[in-house]
Structures are given as C-alpha cells and as structure tokens.
Scaffold this motif. Structure first.
Motif, short mmCIF file in Angstrom:
data_model
loop_
_atom_site.label_atom_id
_atom_site.label_comp_id
_atom_site.label_asym_id
_atom_site.label_seq_id
_atom_site.Cartn_x
_atom_site.Cartn_y
_atom_site.Cartn_z
N VAL A 1 0.84 -1.20 0.00
CA VAL A 1 0.00 0.00 0.00
C VAL A 1 0.87 1.24 0.00
O VAL A 1 0.66 2.17 -0.78
N PHE A 2 1.89 1.25 0.87
CA PHE A 2 2.76 2.41 0.95
C PHE A 2 3.46 2.65 -0.37
O PHE A 2 3.48 3.76 -0.91
N VAL B 1 0.82 3.68 -3.20
CA VAL B 1 0.23 5.01 -3.02
C VAL B 1 1.29 6.09 -3.21
O VAL B 1 1.03 7.12 -3.83
N THR C 1 -5.29 4.50 -0.64
CA THR C 1 -4.91 3.57 0.42
C THR C 1 -6.00 2.54 0.63
O THR C 1 -5.76 1.34 0.67
N SER D 1 -6.34 0.24 -2.44
CA SER D 1 -5.25 -0.70 -2.71
C SER D 1 -5.26 -1.85 -1.71
O SER D 1 -4.60 -2.86 -1.93
N PHE E 1 -9.85 3.33 8.07
CA PHE E 1 -9.44 4.24 7.01
C PHE E 1 -10.61 5.00 6.41
O PHE E 1 -10.47 6.15 6.00
#
Lengths: 290, 431, 275
Positions: free
Chosen positions: A75-76, A79, A224, A227, A280
């Motif tokens: 994800v990191f 994104v 985020t 994904s 989130f």
C-alpha cells in the motif's frame, strides 16, 4: 407540531435497504462464522463453536504479522508512487499544452481495463523468455537483474513488480483527482501574487501546494483504501509467491477460504480486514468533511 | 442507450434458448494428452451405447480449484470428472463423489487388474477407476548418453561409465557434466513455489530413506535426512538454467523439448511430448529411468512418486449406471492399448503386459522395472488436508529455503510446525 | 523569458513522452501478440510487430462455444446490474442532494464503506449464503454482487450531478402542478442525462471488470469474461496468443465506452472528493 415524514425517505429507502441488507448481512455472517471451526472439506466434523480460538491463532501466528507488513509495504509503495507521479502528471496536464485533452484520454485507458487483464499484461511483459522488459533490460546492459532469477520469481523484486502493475492502472485516477483540484484553485490568488511580483516557484510553494493539500490527502487516503483490495493482479502474476513474498491480506484470506476451505479462520481474517477498512474510511470521511 | 441495452438483453434471452440441452453424461477434465487419449474413445462409445457425452476441459492450473468450488458451492455441474488420484480422499471424505464399488455393475470393472487400487479405496470402498498411471523419475537424452565422445569425456572426468543414473551421486555428476550454459544445462527442475517444487524434495527424501510422516501422522520430514534432501536439491539447481526457479511442469517440459537440457526431473508423461516430432526438437531421443537412490537404499522397495488419473462419479449424478458404462468402456484393457500412443500409460496390469504395447511405446520395459521396485506413493498424503500440507506449508518453506530466506532446518521446522497445527486442528492427534 | 519557456516546454515534452510510452507500450504489446501466429509468440527475442499478421487467435476465441457464452454472460450480468444500480441509485442520490436527513453522515458513511470494503470480505459470506440458499446455479448471486459493487458509485456520482442543478427548477415545475417525482422524472433527469450516461458506463465498467466475485460465484454456465483471461494455460505452454485475444476482447468495449463519456466520467469521479 406534527412530525412529517421527510419525503426524501421514499427516494432513499430502496437503495439504503439494498445496501444495508446486502452489506450488513454478510458482515454479520462473517462475524458469526469467525467464532466457529468450520472446515468445508470435513463435513463429518460439523460446525463447532470455538469462541476466540481463530482470533488467538490469527494474532499468535507470525505469518499474520508478516502478511500485514507485506500489505502495508504494498500500500505504501503503490500510493507513494501513484501520488508523486500523479502529481507531476497533473501539473503537466494543467499547463494545457497543445493536445492535452488527447493525452488525458490516452492516460485514462489503463483505468478502464479489467484489473485481471492488467495483471495478465504485466505477467506477460515481465516473462523471462518472451516478455519485453527482460529483453530490454538485457539490451541496455542491465541483464544482471534477471540473470539468476526471473523478475517475478525473485522474492525481492516480485512485490515491486506488483506495485508497478498497480501503479500503471491507477496513476490516471490520482492524476485526474489532483488535476481537478488544480483547476479549481482560485485564479484571484495567483493574480494577486503576480501583482506582488512572485516567481513561479514562490507561487507554487506558497499557493499551489498548501491549497492542494486537502485534495492530495483525499487522493492518498482513497487510494490507500482501494489498494487494500488488490487481488486480481496477484492471482495471475505470482499466486502469492515466490515463497510468500506477494501474499497480502486479501490473498491470504482467499487462500484460507477457497483453497483450505477453513471458513472459521478466513472469517476472522475478514473481520480484521473490515476493521482496517472501517478505520481508514472514517479517516477519509473526516478529511472530506473537514 | 436504453434501447441498445434492451435489445442486448432480449437477444441474450433468445440466445440462451438456443443453447443445447445437456448430454446424458457431463464429463470434465484437464487439458492434457491422456485426456486426448480417452477423448478419442468418446464417439465410439456413443455409437456403441447411445449414451451422449459432453466434455468441458479446464487448464490444469485451475482445474482442482474449479472442481472443488463447483462441489462446495452445491452446484451439480459434472457427472463423471476425470481427476487425479490425489484428489480422491478429499472428494470422498466431503462426500462429493460416490463409491463406485457400490454402484450396480461395478464388478465388471475387475478391480484385481488395477495397480495401486488401495490408493483409491477408502473404508473398503473404491472411489476411482484409474485410466492412466505414471512414475516420477528422470527423463534423459539418449543421444547424449550414447554419444561415444561424451562417454569418453565422462569416463575420464569421473572414472565410471556414463549411463542413466542409478544413484544420487551419479545423478549430480551427470548434471554437472552436461552443464554447459547457455546452450545446454545439466538438469531441468521445477522451481516455482508449488507442488512441483515439493516433488523434488520428496523424491530425495524418500531416496535417502526418509519419510514424510510417522504412523501417527506426525511430520518427520524435518529430520536430518530432510535437511540433507533439501541441501541436495539446492546443489542440483546449480546445474539448471536460472529460469528453472520459476518453472512449473509445462515450462520444464518446453525446456527439455527444445533440447536445452540433458535431463529433466519430471514424470513419464513428458515422454509423450518429448518424443512427438511435431512439437519436440528431441523427438525419438528421450527415455526414462526411475528416480535414483543412494548406495545404501539401492535395492530397497522405496516410495516413489506415483501419479494416476481416472474417473470418479459425482454423488449428485442422476444416472450412475450410465457412468459405469462409460468407465467400463474407457478403461477396457484393449481400448487402453489402442489409445496408448496418443498419450496413455495404461493403468491395468493386463494392458501393461500386452505384447503389443512395447511396440508402440519403447520405454515401457524401463517403466515396468521402476514400477516393480517401488511403493507407489501419491504426491500428497492421502488425507483431505494433503493438498494444504503440500501447498500451504511445504511449498512456501522450500521456496524460501532455495531463495536463501531460511536455512534448511528453519524451513523444514516451520513447515512441520504448521503441518502439526493443521492436523491437530483437524483432529488427527486426539484420541 | 524565452529561455524559460523553452526549458519548461522541453520538460513537459519529456514527461508526456514518458507517460505516453509507459501507457501505450504494454497495451500495444498485448494487442500485437493477439495478432501473432502461435509459433511467433515464442520467439526469442520478442518482436514488437507481428511478422505474420493473423486473425487466428480471435477466430479460435469466437468459435469456442464456452468462450462465446462467457461473452454473453458478461453482457447480461453487466446490463442487469447496471440497470439495478441506476434504479436504486438515482432516487437515492436525488434524496441525498435535495433533502436533509437526521443521520445524513451515518448514511454517507455506510455508502462509502460499502464502496471501500475489499471484495474478499464480501465474497466469503456471499459464497456461504449462496450455497445455503441453493442458488449456485443461477445468475442471481453474481448480479446481486455486481449491483452491490456499483450502486455506491452510482449514488456518489449522481449526487454530485444533481447538486449542480438548482432546486429552483423543480420548484418551478411543482408550481406548475407536478409532483416532486414527476419533476424529477420529466425535468431534472433530462438535465443530468450526460451525467447519468457517465454513471451508467462507470457502473458497467465495474460490473464488467469484476473478477473475484465472478471466480467464486459463477459456474461453467454463468461465468464471465474475466474468468477466461486467467485460464488459458494448457499443459504445454501458456497460449499467449489466445489469451491476448481474450484480454483485448475483455477490455476494448469498456475502453470505448469509457472514452466516449470521459469528460463526465472525470467530473463524476472527482466531484465527490472536492467538497
């Protein structure tokens, strides 16, 4: 004062009913089954209530934490790349150079392609024998990267490849969101800055960036969330491998549910994912409203 | 816009009316040559009995998952699936397939003539009738092995005659000898994190006298022998092409067919492809030898990878008699010998001994020799959790070891721990 | 001044060139492969243009009845779920745009959560419930699932489009004697027709491209196109040619539709993020 029924209720009711039924019932079902031992391949063992055993197993197993780590790595990575590249592309499109609308159309195409096809496309293009990219790497002298281990079989490179495939599909979305944000910036501020004699760089740093922050934040949080869902490309490109290098939460849940048919444990994983998604989503709502 | 949509929906509804009625028996299978072999019998069968057949083929990689999904979701999609013998325990235990021995007319299938029938017999009931069988071992290039120049160079380097390997040491020597990148590699292996990778480990484990489980189903593969087997496998990867690390069966086959390796650690099915002049560059030059042992275990009857495919009958099948008719026809020894060249090693003793057979498949005697010296052992343990054991615990850990992420001991211990918990959770260790 | 312009133009040129190559080459690669002869797929080094142009892959694709069936199934499921999403979503969006609700935030949250929930979470209980209700053989599970996925988008997008129509328009119509519903139907809807078209296309794209739900909830007779793309690995080789043809057939309709409505599509996608 007589209480009138808000007439809007009749318009809203069907869709809310639909969403709540179709959404909440499965969620509650998952919650329920997460407390059972239910192995579909062993009907002789039946369905047994086992309390928190699945959750204990979930949190004690180091594989869960590794999977969470891999998921956040993905994800990191995805994104970040999408935001940075999307930002650059949005700025570029914003200059409205000749033919920018055509370019925008072309860039939008990957987003409309089925994720499974995107996965297939990248699997093919990265194929060690017949794919374009290993061939080009060799041609420009970087053949060492794939010399010993093909890209998708390399534990260090497999996840970056999945990230690249994801970025390819979703950079357009981020680009468009930021572009829309850029277009909605008030011109008056720039005109005032011009009167004061500001340079382009100053305008960018003191007007554009701060005013874009909310938009970029929205894009980041939205990406985020979405994904977390990634599945199709992993399914077709690596199957979770090599080793477990590309096994994210979604894929892990899929394996437990539809290969091992362990309904109880996969439901516990479901609940974990639901909690993450809820957290989130709440963050996302706060950003949009605020 | 709307009109177009309405039109499409209507045309679809019309179209669905045109889709034909289902045949009497719905078969499902993978895409492979032994399926081709019995496919050629389908028309004759319908002519002889009047029973119509319909076949859906699903690529092997997705086949088991789709079949399982079809059953677990409660649908009634298939009557007579053609499956791997490995899947029988899971299918039987979940009651998705019906015991063939319980169907009237089953006696005519002549169970005594079937090798390895115990594999498909659960609680004294027979669930599958095999059509095809094969062993895992080493496929090698007869031209390279018989070449006098190669023979001499080999003898000079290693001190003994070049011949199909009988021991692991010979096997490794030959792999090293023929390792001549990038044109020729010593050995082709299947390195993708999957059952294929695990077969390499299991063959070595057994050849060294090790076992996967003890009699109480507790994992014993993380023994010293297991570690040696893993380390031995890593040695072999040194003499394989780098692409092997991502190979599954079809990739390994392609590499050998293209003449890029001297040997391939694969199963006998490969011979049908490798010897087919239409697709293989080494047609006529491929033969088979059983998996090598160690010096100590040379003459013992050891477990060896045994693969068989055959027909099962779904529990939801309405007319099970018709199903038996088809199975009887397809596995009749005479028919088996007839279609053998298309791609079938008959799973009947009588067919194997038929003098016509070696005329069509020259390597049958080698095959028989290997078969007689082994305990046919399926790729997975014969329990419903068998696949999970191989795919979810052994494959990832062996893959991690080869990738350098774990040591041999770590990898095997982790796998053993996972397997132990899995079986414990499923009630194997409680009394 | 002139030098700066030149530098910036150059930079823009490079960025755009990279972006275009990065976007087009993979798609072109698949397109090109779909027109290659089977033997040419496996040449090393790979060729960018087919040496021998052939339609064989597409012919193979369209002559297999099981493949064509999936094509029809995709059309059927997509059409049905899009219609459902619009029927449910348009009134709902209208309500959210026009009326004040006590729990507006909670409702928005639920709709948003439904959109953001990873499909895997829904697939497992869907599968179990379908199994329990014995519906596995029908189109109902996949249609409901696809509708569920696209309805939040429908609400989200239409709400934005409705918000752009001043309420005075309905008020004028209602003064003339219409009920609110008639006002919506006869006056407002025609005004947001382009937006509705874009919403319909987006819903269609979501339903058409759906893989995980299709994988689990459909059988041999109800399967959709995305299933095919994952399935052409024969025992011998991955048949890249026919898979590429399947991939192209799967993506082309949605690309065409998407590009047709892209302006409104972009508006719809971004309008929700810019409060």
């Amino acid at each position: 004062m007589n209480k009138k029924i808000n007439p809007g209720v009749f318009y809203l009711l069907p869709v809310m009913l639909f969403i709540i039924l179709i959404f909440l019932i499965p969620l509650i079902y998952s919650l329920g089954t997460s407390f059972t031992r239910w192995l579909l391949l062993r009907p002789d063992l039946g369905v047994k209530f086992i309390g928190l055993t699945n959750y204990i197993r979930l949190f004690k197993d180091i594989f869960t934490w590794q999977t969470l780590g891999r998921t956040f790595y993905f994800v990191f990575g995805a994104v970040s790349i999408e935001t940075i590249v999307g930002f650059i592309l949005a700025l570029t499109l914003n200059t409205e150079f000749k033919g920018w609308k055509v370019v925008q159309s072309i860039i939008l195409v990957p987003f409309m392609m089925a994720p499974i096809v995107v996965g297939f496309t990248w699997k093919f293009i990265l194929d060690d024998n017949f794919g374009l990219i290993p061939y080009m790497l060799k041609a420009i002298g970087l053949g060492n990267i794939t010399k010993d281990v093909p890209l998708l079989a390399n534990p260090k490179m497999a996840m970056p490849m999945i990230i690249i495939a994801d970025a390819w599909e979703y950079i357009p979305v981020v680009t468009l969101i930021i572009l829309a944000g850029l277009k909605s910036l008030p011109i008056e501020l720039y005109e005032a800055a011009n009167v004061d004699g500001a340079t382009s760089f100053q305008k960018f740093k003191y007007i554009t960036l701060p005013m874009l922050r909310p938009v970029i934040l929205v894009a980041v949080v939205m990406r985020t969330l979405t994904s977390l869902q990634v599945f199709d490309s992993i399914y077709v490109m690596t199957g979770g491998g090599p080793g477990s290098a590309t096994e994210t939460l979604s894929f892990y849940t899929y394996r437990e549910a539809f290969i091992s048919y362990d309904i109880g444990f996969s439901s516990a994983l479901n609940v974990l994912i639901i909690l993450l998604a809820m957290i989130f989503t709440i963050i996302y709502m706060k950003i949009i409203r605020g | 816009m709307k009109k177009l949509k309405v039109f499409l929906v209507l045309s679809l509804l019309l179209g669905s009316l045109l889709f034909a009625k289902d045949a009497d028996l719905r078969l499902v299978s993978e895409v492979g040559i032994h399926t081709e072999a019995w496919k050629s019998l389908m028309d004759d069968f319908t002519k002889q009995t009047g029973i119509t057949l319909q076949l859906e083929q699903i690529p092997y990689a997705n086949y088991f998952d789709k079949l399982m999904l079809s059953y677990t979701s409660g649908r009634n999609d298939y009557d007579v699936p053609y499956v791997s013998g490995l899947w029988v325990p899971a299918l039987a235990k979940a009651k998705y397939i019906y015991p063939i021995s319980d169907i009237t007319g089953a006696k005519a299938l002549n169970f005594k003539d079937i090798p390895g029938i115990s594999i498909y017999t659960i609680d004294k009931k027979v669930y599958m009738i095999p059509f095809y069988q094969e062993l895992g071992g080493v496929v090698y290039r007869t031209d390279l092995f018989n070449d006098p120049v190669e023979k001499q160079k080999f003898k000079e380097k290693y001190g003994y005659e070049l011949q199909p390997p009988k021991t692991l040491k010979q096997y490794l020597d030959i792999a090293e000898f023929f390792y001549r990148p990038p044109d020729l590699y010593g050995i082709t292996l299947m390195g993708q994190r999957s059952i294929f990778l695990v077969t390499h480990f299991m063959q070595r484990l057994w050849a060294m006298g090790g076992k996967l489980f003890d009699s109480k189903m507790k994992p014993t593969f993380n023994s010293k022998i297991g570690e040696k087997a893993l380390e031995n496998l890593k040695e072999f990867f040194k003499y394989a092409s780098p692409a092997c690390k991502n190979y599954v069966f079809q990739d390994a086959l392609t590499e050998f067919e293209n003449g890029k390796s001297a040997m391939a650690e694969i199963w006998t099915t490969a011979l049908f492809y490798a010897n087919n002049p239409q697709i293989s560059k080494v047609a006529g030059k491929a033969s088979f030898v059983g998996f090598p042992r160690t010096e100590e275990t040379l003459n013992r009857k050891l477990p060896m990878l045994y693969i068989s495919w055959g027909f099962v009958v779904s529990s939801s099948t309405k007319d099970k008699q018709k199903a038996i008719e088809w199975i009887k026809f397809a596995t009749d020894p005479k028919n088996l010998v007839k279609v053998a060249p298309i791609g079938c090693i008959p799973a009947r003793f009588s067919a194997l001994r038929d003098p016509e057979l070696p005329k069509k498949l020259s390597w049958i005697p080698d095959f028989e020799k290997a078969l007689s010296n082994c305990i046919p052992t399926p790729l997975y343990p014969l329990i419903p959790e068998g696949q999970a054991i191989i795919n979810n615990y052994l494959a990832p850990n062996i893959s991690d070891y080869l990738a350098g992420i774990k040591t041999a001991k770590q990898a095997l211990d982790d796998a053993a721990k996972g397997v132990y918990e899995l079986l414990n959770n499923a009630g194997y260790y409680s009394k | 001044m002139k030098r700066k312009n030149w530098k910036i133009k150059f930079l823009i040129g490079i960025i755009i060139t990279i972006a275009l190559i990065w976007t087009i080459v993979p798609i072109f690669w698949i397109l090109s492969t779909s027109f290659k002869m089977p033997t040419e797929q496996f040449t090393i080094p790979p060729t960018l243009f087919p040496r021998e142009f052939t339609l064989q892959n597409y012919i193979n694709f369209f002559t297999r009845s099981d493949l064509v069936r999936k094509f029809f199934n995709s059309i059927f499921v997509t059409t049905t779920s899009t219609i459902i999403s619009l029927i449910l979503g348009i009134p709902g969006a209208y309500a959210l745009a026009r009326f004040n609700f006590k729990h507006a935030n909670l409702l928005s949250f639920i709709i948003l959560l439904a959109r953001m929930m990873p499909p895997i979470v829904m697939v497992v209980p869907f599968f179990m419930i379908t199994r329990f209700l014995n519906l596995s053989d029908s189109y109902i599970p996949i249609i409901i699932a696809s509708s569920f996925l696209s309805t939040p988008f429908a609400v989200w997008m239409m709400r934005g489009f409705f918000a752009e129509v001043p309420e005075s328009i309905e008020e004028a119509a209602m003064i003339d004697g219409c009920t609110r519903f008639q006002a919506l139907y006869k006056v407002v809807l025609p005004l947001v027709l382009p937006g509705t078209g874009a919403t319909a296309i987006l819903c269609a794209i979501i339903a058409w491209n759906q893989f995980l739900f299709a994988l689990i909830l459909t059988g041999p007779s109800t399967g959709t196109l995305p299933i095919l793309v994952s399935m052409f690995i024969t025992e011998k080789n991955i048949d890249w040619g026919i898979m590429s043809a399947a991939a192209i057939v799967t993506v082309i309709p949605m690309i065409i539709f998407g590009l047709l409505v892209q302006n409104n599509l972009v508006r719809g996608l971004t309008v929700g993020s810019l409060r």
